[in-house]
Scaffold this active site. Structure first.
Site, PDB file in Angstrom:
ATOM      1  N   TYR A  33       5.736  12.750 -10.884  1.00 17.08           N
ATOM      2  CA  TYR A  33       6.613  13.870 -10.552  1.00 17.08           C
ATOM      3  C   TYR A  33       7.309  13.612  -9.227  1.00 17.08           C
ATOM      4  O   TYR A  33       6.927  12.731  -8.458  1.00 17.08           O
ATOM      5  CB  TYR A  33       5.816  15.176 -10.485  1.00 17.08           C
ATOM      6  CG  TYR A  33       4.954  15.325  -9.246  1.00 17.08           C
ATOM      7  CD1 TYR A  33       5.365  16.128  -8.174  1.00 17.08           C
ATOM      8  CD2 TYR A  33       3.736  14.667  -9.137  1.00 17.08           C
ATOM      9  CE1 TYR A  33       4.588  16.276  -7.044  1.00 17.08           C
ATOM     10  CE2 TYR A  33       2.951  14.808  -8.007  1.00 17.08           C
ATOM     11  CZ  TYR A  33       3.374  15.614  -6.964  1.00 17.08           C
ATOM     12  OH  TYR A  33       2.600  15.731  -5.835  1.00 17.08           O
ATOM     13  N   LYS A 147       3.142   8.653  -6.990  1.00 17.56           N
ATOM     14  CA  LYS A 147       3.201  10.119  -7.032  1.00 17.56           C
ATOM     15  C   LYS A 147       2.881  10.572  -8.455  1.00 17.56           C
ATOM     16  O   LYS A 147       3.757  10.959  -9.238  1.00 17.56           O
ATOM     17  CB  LYS A 147       4.576  10.616  -6.579  1.00 17.56           C
ATOM     18  CG  LYS A 147       4.582  12.069  -6.123  1.00 17.56           C
ATOM     19  CD  LYS A 147       5.872  12.411  -5.417  1.00 17.56           C
ATOM     20  CE  LYS A 147       5.943  13.869  -4.998  1.00 17.56           C
ATOM     21  NZ  LYS A 147       4.985  14.222  -3.927  1.00 17.56           N
ATOM     22  N   GLU A 179      -4.001  11.082   5.065  1.00 16.24           N
ATOM     23  CA  GLU A 179      -2.873  12.014   4.999  1.00 16.24           C
ATOM     24  C   GLU A 179      -3.395  13.385   4.624  1.00 16.24           C
ATOM     25  O   GLU A 179      -4.577  13.572   4.342  1.00 16.24           O
ATOM     26  CB  GLU A 179      -1.829  11.534   4.000  1.00 16.24           C
ATOM     27  CG  GLU A 179      -2.349  11.398   2.583  1.00 16.24           C
ATOM     28  CD  GLU A 179      -1.317  10.831   1.625  1.00 16.24           C
ATOM     29  OE1 GLU A 179      -0.119  10.817   1.963  1.00 16.24           O
ATOM     30  OE2 GLU A 179      -1.717  10.418   0.515  1.00 16.24           O
ATOM     31  N   LEU A 203       0.825   8.296   0.268  1.00 20.10           N
ATOM     32  CA  LEU A 203       2.151   8.339  -0.325  1.00 20.10           C
ATOM     33  C   LEU A 203       3.176   8.141   0.784  1.00 20.10           C
ATOM     34  O   LEU A 203       3.089   8.781   1.835  1.00 20.10           O
ATOM     35  CB  LEU A 203       2.389   9.688  -1.003  1.00 20.10           C
ATOM     36  CG  LEU A 203       3.722   9.836  -1.722  1.00 20.10           C
ATOM     37  CD1 LEU A 203       3.747   8.994  -2.994  1.00 20.10           C
ATOM     38  CD2 LEU A 203       3.999  11.300  -2.038  1.00 20.10           C
TER      39      LEU A 203
END
Length: 282
Positions: A33, A147, A179, A203
């Protein structure tokens, strides 16, 4: 009034946007996505988002017969259909619908694409005053650079943050900060910005790329190297960033003030630079 959803190239009403019970996204989280921000009717960093979208598809061997141009046409048509001025577009692709089996289905099974829009304003109060965050062990898989729809680890981390009245959970593998549950993380110490390098553990955020450009333009040192939870807690300033939260200051971490408990000067410089990037995109 309901928004239209783009489902496999057709605009349908929200209640009609249904997927088969054996869609691999539903059964396995087998898909990808992207989420793209819209400011004043204009997309922000659209090309970078779709470049990452196509990369994610390639990494998962999803045969997505799309280009940046064709994806852009779809996103623009959906935004026009729903008359979105400020908000975003969510776009998702799964490997397709097939009898449930872990192995990939044959070439006759085609990817399924869905996209919808949301309308909302910028988080101005939080950007001005900062947010609270907590730290939590990073339990996700080892390909966080993709992702993908496999977000259960992120969901559990975010729910942990909510439990402790925080807006974000900052994840760490052992002592190494990676993260946030839905953001990239930065520690600012002695005028230097530190953030985890772009490897398989995080990411590579699009907003992260914008912040890096702003830092370079402002001659602020930007070091992509690992740091520990202790280093994070001793930082002068802490930031999290994402498409939705932009350049978001963290003023409290695990119940303790970050720095002097106020939004710091480098954060303000980055926010000002980000505002300029938004204006330049119009």
């Amino acid at each position: 009034m309901t928004n239209k959803v783009l489902l496999n190239g057709r605009f349908v009403e929200e209640q009609e946007a249904l997927v088969p019970y054996n869609d691999r996204g539903y059964n396995f989280g087998d898909g990808i996505y992207e989420y793209i921000r819209i400011y004043d009717g204009h997309f922000f960093t659209l090309q970078e988002h779709f470049e990452r979208f196509l990369r994610s598809a390639s990494e998962l061997n999803i045969d997505l017969d799309e280009t940046i141009e064709s994806l852009t046409e779809k996103a623009e048509a959906l935004v026009k259909e729903n008359n979105v001025e400020n908000g975003g577009v969510y776009m998702q692709v799964t490997r397709g619908a097939a009898p449930r089996d872990h192995a990939f289905p044959g070439p006759d099974v085609k990817p399924q694409m869905m996209a919808f829009t949301r309308s909302y304003g910028r988080p101005l109060e939080a950007l001005e005053n900062g947010i609270n965050a907590v730290t939590v062990e990073d339990i996700r898989w080892l390909r966080c650079d993709i992702k993908s729809l496999n977000l259960l680890g992120n969901v559990l981390s975010k729910e942990y943050a909510v439990k402790y009245n925080a807006s974000e959970a900052i994840q760490h593998r052992g002592e190494t900060v990676t993260e946030g549950a839905s953001s990239n993380v930065y520690a600012i110490k002695d005028g230097v910005i530190y953030t985890h390098p772009t490897d398989n553990f995080i990411l590579n955020g699009i907003t992260r790329k914008v912040i890096k450009r702003i830092a370079n333009e402002q001659n602020i040192p930007f070091k992509e190297e690992t740091f520990t939870v202790d280093f994070l807690k001793q930082a002068d300033e802490v930031i999290v960033s994402s498409t939705s939260v932009e350049v978001m200051p963290v003023i409290k971490l695990d119940g303790e003030a970050v720095g002097n408990g106020q939004v710091g000067p480098i954060t303000r410089l980055l926010q000002k630079g980000f505002e300029q990037k938004i204006n330049e995109s119009h």
